[in-house]
Scaffold this motif. Structure first.
Motif, mmCIF file in Angstrom:
data_model
loop_
_atom_site.group_PDB
_atom_site.id
_atom_site.type_symbol
_atom_site.label_atom_id
_atom_site.label_comp_id
_atom_site.label_asym_id
_atom_site.label_seq_id
_atom_site.Cartn_x
_atom_site.Cartn_y
_atom_site.Cartn_z
ATOM 1 N N VAL A 131 0.865 -1.185 -0.060
ATOM 2 C CA VAL A 131 0.041 -0.164 -0.012
ATOM 3 C C VAL A 131 0.904 1.171 0.129
ATOM 4 C CG1 VAL A 131 -1.537 1.327 1.335
ATOM 5 C CG2 VAL A 131 -2.044 -1.009 1.038
ATOM 6 N N GLY A 132 2.001 1.069 0.552
ATOM 7 C CA GLY A 132 2.975 2.470 0.817
ATOM 8 C C GLY A 132 3.770 2.642 -0.170
ATOM 9 N N SER A 133 3.923 1.638 -1.295
ATOM 10 C CA SER A 133 4.691 1.691 -2.422
ATOM 11 C C SER A 133 3.850 2.313 -3.400
ATOM 12 C CB SER A 133 4.890 0.267 -2.990
ATOM 13 O OG SER A 133 5.927 0.374 -4.112
ATOM 14 N N PRO A 134 4.865 3.428 -4.271
ATOM 15 C CA PRO A 134 3.827 4.332 -5.141
ATOM 16 C C PRO A 134 3.632 3.675 -6.601
ATOM 17 C CG PRO A 134 6.225 4.981 -4.978
ATOM 18 C CD PRO A 134 5.998 4.011 -3.687
ATOM 19 N N HIS A 135 4.384 2.369 -6.558
ATOM 20 C CA HIS A 135 4.082 1.900 -7.993
ATOM 21 C C HIS A 135 3.372 0.621 -7.953
ATOM 22 C CE1 HIS A 135 6.934 4.936 -9.400
ATOM 23 N NE2 HIS A 135 7.859 4.336 -8.545
ATOM 24 N N VAL A 136 2.416 0.318 -6.947
ATOM 25 C CA VAL A 136 1.515 -0.764 -6.933
ATOM 26 C C VAL A 136 0.104 -0.484 -7.509
ATOM 27 C CG1 VAL A 136 0.518 -2.629 -5.073
ATOM 28 C CG2 VAL A 136 2.998 -1.824 -5.149
ATOM 29 N N ALA A 137 -0.074 -1.336 -8.211
ATOM 30 C CA ALA A 137 -1.456 -1.296 -8.765
ATOM 31 C C ALA A 137 -2.391 -1.707 -7.824
ATOM 32 C CB ALA A 137 -1.799 -2.142 -10.095
ATOM 33 N N CYS A 138 -3.739 -1.465 -7.803
ATOM 34 C CA CYS A 138 -4.672 -1.889 -6.896
ATOM 35 C C CYS A 138 -4.824 -1.479 -5.335
ATOM 36 C CB CYS A 138 -5.080 -3.345 -7.189
ATOM 37 S SG CYS A 138 -5.465 -3.913 -8.676
ATOM 38 N N GLY A 139 -4.132 -0.454 -5.193
ATOM 39 C CA GLY A 139 -3.813 0.053 -3.610
ATOM 40 C C GLY A 139 -5.210 0.190 -3.091
ATOM 41 N N ALA A 140 -6.208 0.590 -3.781
ATOM 42 C CA ALA A 140 -7.523 0.779 -3.117
ATOM 43 C C ALA A 140 -8.098 -0.631 -2.625
ATOM 44 C CB ALA A 140 -8.454 1.578 -4.255
ATOM 45 N N GLU A 141 -7.892 -1.669 -3.583
ATOM 46 C CA GLU A 141 -8.393 -3.003 -3.109
ATOM 47 C C GLU A 141 -7.886 -3.401 -2.096
ATOM 48 O OE1 GLU A 141 -7.777 -1.972 -6.197
ATOM 49 O OE2 GLU A 141 -9.534 -2.292 -7.299
ATOM 50 N N LEU A 142 -6.431 -3.114 -1.896
ATOM 51 C CA LEU A 142 -5.654 -3.491 -0.738
ATOM 52 C C LEU A 142 -6.130 -2.995 0.493
ATOM 53 C CD1 LEU A 142 -2.214 -3.474 -2.276
ATOM 54 C CD2 LEU A 142 -3.365 -5.628 -1.548
ATOM 55 N N LEU A 143 -6.225 -1.495 0.290
ATOM 56 C CA LEU A 143 -6.962 -0.741 1.668
ATOM 57 C C LEU A 143 -8.350 -1.389 1.925
ATOM 58 C CD1 LEU A 143 -5.739 2.543 0.512
ATOM 59 C CD2 LEU A 143 -4.918 1.407 2.415
#
Length: 127
Positions: A35-47
């Motif tokens: 989540v804290g990585s700027p280049h990860v896709a799907c951060g919203a889903e992880l949150l």
């Protein structure tokens, strides 16, 4: 593809979005790192997945329903999993706050939503 992987992971560590298992809490630091990585896709889903972990109280509810019965002790391990998962999510608050201050609304909005969940989800009572 990333969304499918997150769905599969969610099914494994937080089944149905509200049943945590033994592996849930140990995965939280990894999810927070993503989540804290700027280049990860799907951060919203992880949150959202982290929010599910924080909100869940399935095992505590089942234990409370069987209190003073012979099955009460059978939920001790599972309630520990829930407590550990919620504690692990709370331990990552600084990461979540960092994402919540992002200028990208697709990241910031879900992070703010998770912070609200964390603010309104009470700690589990001591056993």
């Amino acid at each position: 593809m990333a969304r499918i992987a997150i769905d599969d992971l969610g099914d494994a560590i937080c089944a149905l979005g509200f049943v945590v298992g033994e592996a849930t809490a140990p995965t939280v630091p990894f999810l927070l790192e993503l989540v804290g990585s700027p280049h990860v896709a799907c951060g919203a889903e992880l949150l959202d997945l982290l929010g599910d972990m924080c909100r869940t109280d399935q095992w505590h509810t089942a234990a409370a329903a069987t209190r003073d019965r012979k099955h009460d002790a059978s939920y001790q391990q599972q309630t520990g999993w829930e407590t550990a998962a919620r504690t692990a999510v709370y331990a990552g608050r600084s990461v979540i706050e960092g994402v919540a201050s992002s200028v990208r609304p697709e990241e910031a909005a879900p992070a703010r939503k998770l912070l609200q969940v964390m603010d309104y989800t009470l700690p589990f009572p001591e056993p």
